[in-house]
Design an enzyme around this catalytic site. Structure first.
Site, PDB file in Angstrom:
ATOM      1  CB  SER A 139      -0.849   0.010   1.281  1.00 23.18           C
ATOM      2  OG  SER A 139      -1.508   1.249   1.436  1.00 23.18           O
ATOM      3  CE1 TYR A 152      -4.428  -2.010   5.103  1.00 22.71           C
ATOM      4  CE2 TYR A 152      -3.544   0.165   4.590  1.00 22.71           C
ATOM      5  CZ  TYR A 152      -4.040  -1.057   4.175  1.00 22.71           C
ATOM      6  OH  TYR A 152      -4.140  -1.340   2.833  1.00 22.71           O
TER       7      TYR A 152
END
Ligand code: NDP
Length: 241
Positions: A139, A152
């Site tokens: 990501s 995350y």
């Protein structure tokens, strides 16, 4: 597309979003695909739409034995495994002070252990055949941290590090990390904090469609054996950060 035709590629998280789009893009260029996720109803529909070169099996990436069985089933169906796309992920964002320990654990389990379980399932085969390709979907959160994203982003920094370690340890095995910016998918539908869920809606106003990431994955996979695309970052043109 000589680099992809007839290659057997395993894809996790294929039941929606980037995973589903990747299945569609790779099926179009002649790959044999073995796809997994927990929502098998969706896998079944997708595979039946795309034809015999797409096969599916239930997969919970947090379970190492399940992942091993998934790889064995892929090999039984298509004889060998050429690549794995570790795409499955979850993103229940929250501020640390909310102490959502179960959500932290789930992110670590799926986003880190899931990737490691995938590597464990294919690496002995790749070492034995002296070739193979692991594509990990990280990501933009592997490069920057935002409030509510501490855990995350930590999992995605880990995915980045694991991919780089894999690359350094093997001369015959390719390792690629794909880092998407904001993409319009179901990711984040498990956010339990209403304010954070609203913030995600604002972020999503400038987002890519999943096929943009699928094309980056295809680009990495279609390179000749001696070429390893180490990392690709793909953001919407309009993204500020
Ligand atoms: P989706 O929620 O649409 O897809 C996530 C996929 O992961 C689903 O297919 C889901 O399948 C699967 N999954 C979740 N948990 C498990 C599990 N335990 N075992 C097997 N599969 C699991 O989101 P995206 O397509 O956006 O996410 C794909 C990847 O892209 C993730 O790694 C995410 O972190 C990353 N990413 C996404 C961005 C975005 O903005 N959308 C930005 C940056 C990175 P099922 O529930 O059926 O098991």
């Amino acid at each position: 597309m000589a680099g992809i035709i007839d290659k057997t590629i395993l894809i996790t998280g294929a039941s929606s979003g980037i995973g589903e789009a990747t299945v569609r893009v790779l099926a179009q260029v002649g790959a044999r695909l073995f796809i997994g996720a927990r929502r098998t109803d969706r896998l079944k529909v997708l595979a039946s739409e795309l034809g015999d070169h797409v096969a599916w099996s239930a997969l919970d990436v947090t379970d190492g034995a399940d992942f091993e069985a998934f790889a064995a089933a892929a090999e039984a169906r298509f004889v060998r495994i050429d690549a794995l796309v570790n795409n499955a992920g979850v993103m229940p964002l929250s501020p640390l002070a909310a102490l959502k320990r179960e959500e932290w654990r789930r992110m670590v389990d799926v986003n880190i252990h899931g990737v490691l379980n995938g590597i464990a399932a294919v690496l002995p085969r790749f070492v034995a055949q002296r070739s193979g390709h692991v594509v990990n979907v990280a990501s933009i959160g592997a490069h920057m941290v935002v409030p509510t994203g501490a855990v995350y982003c930590a999992t995605k920094y880990a995915v980045w590090a694991i991919t780089e370690g894999l690359r350094q340890e093997h001369d015959d095995i390719r390792a690629t990390v794909i880092s998407p910016g904001v993409v319009a998918t179901e990711l984040g539908s498990d956010i339990t904090d209403p304010q954070v869920a609203d913030a995600l809606k604002v972020w999503r106003q400038k987002s890519l469609t999943p096929d943009a990431i699928a094309r980056a994955i295809r680009y990495a996979l279609e390179q000749p054996e001696g070429v390893d695309i180490n990392e690709v970052i793909v953001r919407p043109t309009a993204a500020g950060m």
